[in-house]
Structure formats: structure tokens, C-alpha cells
Design an enzyme around this catalytic site. Structure first.
Site, PDB file in Angstrom:
ATOM      1  N   CYS A 164       0.636  -1.290   0.018  1.00 19.69           N
ATOM      2  CA  CYS A 164       0.146   0.028   0.051  1.00 19.69           C
ATOM      3  C   CYS A 164       0.921   1.355  -0.087  1.00 19.69           C
ATOM      4  CB  CYS A 164      -0.987   0.017   1.240  1.00 19.69           C
ATOM      5  SG  CYS A 164      -2.112   1.301   1.259  1.00 19.69           S
ATOM      6  N   CYS A 192      -1.314   3.357   3.541  1.00 18.12           N
ATOM      7  CA  CYS A 192      -0.689   2.895   5.059  1.00 18.12           C
ATOM      8  C   CYS A 192       0.915   2.263   4.688  1.00 18.12           C
ATOM      9  CB  CYS A 192      -1.300   2.034   5.510  1.00 18.12           C
ATOM     10  SG  CYS A 192      -1.662   0.305   4.886  1.00 18.12           S
ATOM     11  N   CYS A 222      -9.162   0.980   2.080  1.00 16.30           N
ATOM     12  CA  CYS A 222      -8.071   0.970   1.186  1.00 16.30           C
ATOM     13  C   CYS A 222      -8.043  -0.475   0.597  1.00 16.30           C
ATOM     14  CB  CYS A 222      -6.859   1.100   2.129  1.00 16.30           C
ATOM     15  SG  CYS A 222      -5.397   0.761   1.261  1.00 16.30           S
TER      16      CYS A 222
HETATM   17 NI1  NFE Z   1      -3.601   0.760   2.659  1.00 12.95          NI
HETATM   18 FE1  NFE Z   1      -4.016  -0.509   5.336  1.00 12.95          FE
HETATM   19  C1  NFE Z   1      -3.491  -1.812   6.410  1.00 12.95           C
HETATM   20  C2  NFE Z   1      -5.680  -1.174   5.552  1.00 12.95           C
HETATM   21  S1  NFE Z   1      -3.775   0.442   7.252  1.00 12.95           S
HETATM   22  S2  NFE Z   1      -4.428   1.569   4.180  1.00 12.95           S
HETATM   23  O1  NFE Z   1      -3.051  -2.645   6.678  1.00 12.95           O
HETATM   24  O2  NFE Z   1      -6.907  -1.667   5.572  1.00 12.95           O
HETATM   25  O3  NFE Z   1      -4.933   1.456   7.683  1.00 12.95           O
END
Ligand code: NFE
Ligand code: MG
Length: 566
Positions: free
Chosen positions: A61, A64, A545
Site C-alpha cells: 500500500c 498505509c 483501502c
Molecule cells: Ni492501505 Fe491499510 C493496512 C488497510 S492500514 S491502508 O493494513 O486496510 O490503515
């Protein structure tokens, strides 16, 4: 007759999420949440050195960016039965807290505020009245009439140019947008300031983590942030005080802007405390670890079932059997081969795409379950677990926030209101306030420990022959994140990520139980099916996400349809 709407993609999130909803008599009576992308990071890890897993998983990601790094090193350390030095824990905690502060600020302003705030209406505001209103909420120095007038001029220039830029495609003038123009103007001003403060949090991460996004300073066994107060090229007092300055600035913004904004907007939309509860089983894991073994924490974890705070059960350590033994994932409605429900150590990830089938497979997300139940994860889960266990810092912020919301709303708003769309925003702001205090605390713990002459940062791992299993968790911005590893002769045999957005956005399971997004939409009124703002409000309140949730790429470049009303 029921009307079906498809929102694909949901925007202002990371990744590709499709929501389908059936509307009857002006309300949603059935919903589907579908992850529309797949990446296969878990497969890329097979056969690799477990010490490298954090670098790969961190790339799950771009939002995060630290969380999979942290969960991963904890996972391998758990498999090897390792402890890590105190400095390494504090440094990881600082990264965690600062990342979360950045993330929560970005989420509220950039990713969700415009579901509630009508930018165009801000043009009608009186800047003087806006300043008076803002002064009643906080002492933020940026809340003057001069500033508000300048922001208004900026919006007017955008509107007059016909190019709204970041504010294009909002549901401006939608009947569900009910804030007074002055509140809208204040919020837009803070939206612009938020850009600076999220950056400051990231800057602090880069000082300690090498860079941001995607820190470079973790290792299985500790961190690689060399500490030497007398060396210009390592973590020294100079850098630590630079961080402290940035933490202080971000904390000021959270306490004087973000939390008061959520209080005001939440109070003015108090109807939305009645919508969006959905799954009221909650799961949070403890974090901000205080010792080398992972048995003491500044933020509590646990489970709550059926919205009953009396059922709270704690998750107490990095070795907690209650957590370890009760997690499974189901693929009954997910695009993988089979229809099993398995513990992560026993899972595989074999993609098998069908079309979108209402009663069959319809998502790339697996469906995580705890003791067979869907669980809502995220700041609300952590705040409720803290509240239910009498955690002091949580109680302090929950009670004061609810009092302030009640004062603005003119009615008593109690903790039960937190099981809602607005409740998720309130809990996120509360958690940000807590973490801004804890960032200061853990900065001090680190400095005190260095002051005692302890510069230790790393215990080297050794990999025995044979098989080891381990798991690690982290309370990420979107909630409980866990990684699970099976190591064979020093190599990764199986690696599974069970991710916050997978818990929340996952599909039905073999028993037909909907996931939290799906359940949260049921009962929500829709004023205008062609402009389903209400769907966005509730889905955005979870902070979706999808890159995290399915850990991939849309391979076929399908046409992106904004909203399709059938
Ligand atoms: Ni890509 Fe993630 C993780 C999620 S944290 S944003 O792990 O869901 O907030
Ligand atoms: Mg997974």
C-alpha cells in the site's frame, strides 16, 4: 420494485472498490461490497528470506506505507520467539504514531470531509461570523476573519474559472448537505491547512525512518536507526528535537482543528449517529508497546460482541492465544479456488475469477472472521475496547468529546451514538488526539532511555532448521492488521496478510453473513439514487483501502463507470 445502484469505483479512497445497493422505499435494503483489484503479494513472498518480507509487504500500500513493515517484522520475530531492544520498540512506536496522525488527518479532510462540507456554499458565508463561530470551538490562530476571507476568494476564483480542481465532481448543492455556509467555509480553510500538517507528520517519520512514504529503518530483530548523540550522521539530539518540534505542531492541529471540526460537523449531522452501525462486533489489537517482549501496551486491544461493551475481552500480548486461535478467512464468495474457511496458517491464495455473481462469488477480498463472526475493525473498535476496559486516556477523550458534541447539538449524545457513521469519524479524531499525546510520551521514553546510555537497536535473528509458525499484529490506521507466516528451513513457506480493510470490506461468508461495509449500508436513506452521497458517507467513514485489502492490479483496464443506475 427495488432499484439497484452500482457505484464503481468509489472515489477518494485507495484502490478499486465497487458497491452495489438495492433500494426500496427510499432506503437501502441489501448491499454488496466488491474489491475490484488483486495483487498477489502473498504469493510473491513464497520461497523468500523471511528477513525481506517487510520490504515486500510494505509495498502492499502507498497509503498505509509503514503498517505492513511493522506487522511483518513482528510476525517473523514471533515465529523465532525473539524480543527486541527497547529503543527499537520506541522508534517503531514513533513511526506508527506519526504515520497514523498523518493518515487520520488526510482521511478526514482530503478523503471524507467533502461528503459533508459543501465547498460552493462556503461562498455565501460571512467571514466575520465564521471567525466568531470558530473562536467558540477552539483557539486555533488560523481562525481569523482575514484568513477566511482569503480562502473564500480562493474558492471564488476556482468557481469562476470553471475548473474546481480538487473540488470537482462533489455533490455540491445535494439536499443532504445541510451545514451552514460559515461551517462550510471554516472546514474548507482547515482542509487547505491539513495539507501542511499531514506533511509535517511525514517529515518527522522521514527523520527517524530514512524516508517517507515507505520507511527504510526496520529489520527483523529491531531497527537500523543507529543512535549516537555525538555523531552527526546518526539519530542524535539535533534530530530528536527536530522531530519533537514537528510532533508538537501536528498535535496542535489535531487538538485545535481536527477534533473540534469533527465535534462541530458530527453534532450538526447528529441524524447520522442513527445510520451506519452495521456489524457491531468489534476487534482491536493492542499497540504502542512498552517492553521488549510485547506484553505491555499504551493502547488496549480486545473484542466486543453485539455492541455490548460488557462482553469486552482483552487481547493482552504479542503471544495472545485468544487472538491467534480465533481468526479464519472464508472464500465462499471470493474469487479464489474453493469455498473453504481456514486459519491463516492453513490458507492458500489461488485466484479464480468468475463474473460478479450476486449470490456467488463477487469480490477479490477474502472474508475474515473471528470465532466465525464478522468483526468491525478500526479506530471505533479500539476506542470502544478502551472505553469498555476503563482505559484512562480513552475515557478522558471519549467523555470530553461526547460532552462537546452534546453542547453543540443541544441534546445529550452518549457512547451508544458511536455505533454509527459519525461515530467512526469521532472515534478516529479521538484516537488521533490520544496518539498525539502518546507520540510525545514515546519520544520522551526514547530520549530517557538514550540518556541512560542505552544505544541498543538490534538483536540478530537466527533461523533453525525445520518449521516455525508465527503471527504479528499492529493496530493500523484502519484497524487490526495481522500477518501470519510459516517458515520452513529459513524460507517462507506460507505468508498471509489479514488486513483491516479486508475485515471491513470483505464479502459474505459461507453462512451468508455480510461484512461490515455491507451491513452498515442497510437502512440508510437515499435521497437521490442518481447521486448516492449517503453511500459515500458511510463507506468513507471506514476509510477504505482496497490495495491493502486485496494486496493487486486491474488487469483488463475496464471502463471506469462513475455511477450506474439500473
Ligand atoms: Ni492501505 Fe491499510 C493496512 C488497510 S492500514 S491502508 O493494513 O486496510 O490503515
Ligand atoms: Mg490476505
Amino acid at each position: 420494485m427495488a432499484q439497484r445502484i452500482t457505484v464503481d469505483p468509489i472515489t477518494r479512497i485507495e484502490g478499486h472498490l465497487r458497491i452495489d445497493a438495492e433500494i426500496a422505499a427510499g432506503k437501502i435494503n441489501k448491499a454488496w461490497s466488491s474489491g475490484q483489484m488483486w495483487r498477489g503479494i502473498e504469493l510473491i513472498l513464497q520461497g523468500r528470506d523471511p528477513r525481506d518480507a517487510w520490504l515486500f509487504t510494505q509495498r502492499i500500500c502507498g497509503v498505509c506505507t509503514t503498517v505492513h513493515a511493522l506487522a511483518s517484522v513482528r510476525t517473523v520475530e514471533n515465529a523465532l520467539g525473539m524480543e527486541i531492544p527497547l529503543n527499537a520498540q520506541y522508534i517503531r512506536n514513533m513511526v506508527m504514531a506519526l504515520h497514523t496522525l498523518h493518515d487520520h488527518i488526510v482521511h478526514f479532510y482530503a478523503l471524507s470531509a467533502l461528503d459533508w462540507v459543501d465547498v460552493v456554499s462556503a461562498l455565501k458565508a460571512d467571514p466575520q461570523k465564521t471567525a466568531a463561530l470558530a473562536a467558540g470551538l477552539s483557539e486555533w490562530p488560523g481562525n481569523g476573519a482575514k484568513r477566511f476571507r482569503a480562502v473564500q476568494a480562493k474558492i471564488k476564483a476556482l468557481v469562476d474559472s470553471g475548473q474546481l480542481g480538487p473540488f470537482a465532481n462533489g455533490y455540491w448543492g445535494h439536499p443532504a448537505m445541510t451545514l451552514p455556509p460559515e461551517v462550510n467555509l471554516m472546514a474548507v480553510s482547515h482542509y487547505l491547512e491539513a495539507l501542511d500538517y499531514q506533511r509535517k507528520a511525514n517529515q518527522a517519520i522521514a527523520i527517524i525512518g530514512g524516508k517517507s512514504p515507505h520507511i527504510q529503518n526496520f529489520a527483523v530483530g529491531g531497527v537500523t536507526t543507529a543512535i549516537n548523540p555525538d555523531n552527526e550522521t546518526t539519530l542524535n539530539m539535533d534530530r530528536l528535537y527536530w522531530m519533537k518540534q514537528l510532533i508538537g505542531e501536528v498535535r496542535g492541529f489535531i487538538k485545535q482543528v481536527y477534533l473540534p471540526d469533527v465535534i462541530a460537523i458530527g453534532a450538526l449531522y447528529k441524524d447520522w449517529t442513527q445510520y451506519g452501525a452495521g456489524v457491531t462486533n468489534y476487534l482491536a489489537v493492542p499497540d504502542m508497546v512498552l517492553d521488549t517482549a510485547g506484553t505491555k501496551f499504551d493502547l488496549p486491544g480486545g473484542t466486543i460482541m453485539n455492541g455490548d461493551l460488557g462482553t469486552v475481552k482483552s487481547i493482552k500480548s504479542f503471544h495472545d492465544a485468544y487472538f491467534r486461535d480465533n481468526v479464519v478467512e472464508s472464500i465462499a464468495h471470493a474469487w479464489y479456488d474453493g469455498d473453504w474457511s481456514r486459519h491463516p496458517y492453513e490458507e492458500d491464495t489461488v485466484p479464480k475469477y468468475t463474473d460478479f455473481q450476486d449470490d456467488g462469488k463477487y469480490s477479490w477480498l477474502k472474508a475474515p472472521r473471528f470465532q466465525g463472526k464478522p468483526m468491525q475493525v478500526g479506530p471505533l473498535a479500539q476506542v470502544l475496547v478502551g472505553y469498555a476496559t476503563g482505559h484512562e486516556l480513552t475515557k478522558k477523550y471519549v467523555d470530553s468529546t461526547l460532552q462537546r458534541i452534546s453542547a453543540v447539538a443541544g441534546v445529550q449524545v452518549g457512547p451508544a451514538a458511536l455505533h454509527s457513521t459519525i461515530g467512526r469519524h469521532a472515534a478516529r479524531a479521538i484516537r488521533a488526539a490520544m496518539l498525539s499525546d502518546l507520540a510525545v510520551k514515546h519520544w520522551q521514553l526514547l530520549v530517557d532511555n538514550i540518556g541512560r546510555g542505552d544505544f541498543e537497536i538490534f538483536n540478530p535473528p537466527t533461523f533453525p532448521k525445520g518449521e516455525q509458525r508465527g503471527y504479528g499484529f499492529h493496530e493500523a490506521p484502519r484497524g487490526a492488521l495481522s500477518h501470519w507466516i510459516v517458515i520452513r528451513d529459513g524460507r517462507i513457506k506460507n505468508y498471509q496478510c489479514v488486513v483491516p480493510s479486508t475485515w471491513n470490506a470483505g464479502p459474505r461468508d459461507q453462512a451468508g453473513q455480510p461484512g461490515p461495509y455491507e451491513a452498515s449500508l442497510v437502512g440508510t436513506p437515499i435521497a437521490d439514487a442518481k447521486r448516492p452521497l449517503e453511500v459515500l458517507r458511510t463507506i468513507h467513514s471506514f476509510d477504505p483501502c482496497i490495495a491493502c485489502a486485496v494486496h493487486m492490479l486491474d488487469p483488463d483496464g475496464k471502463e471506469m463507470i462513475n455511477v450506474k443506475v439500473v
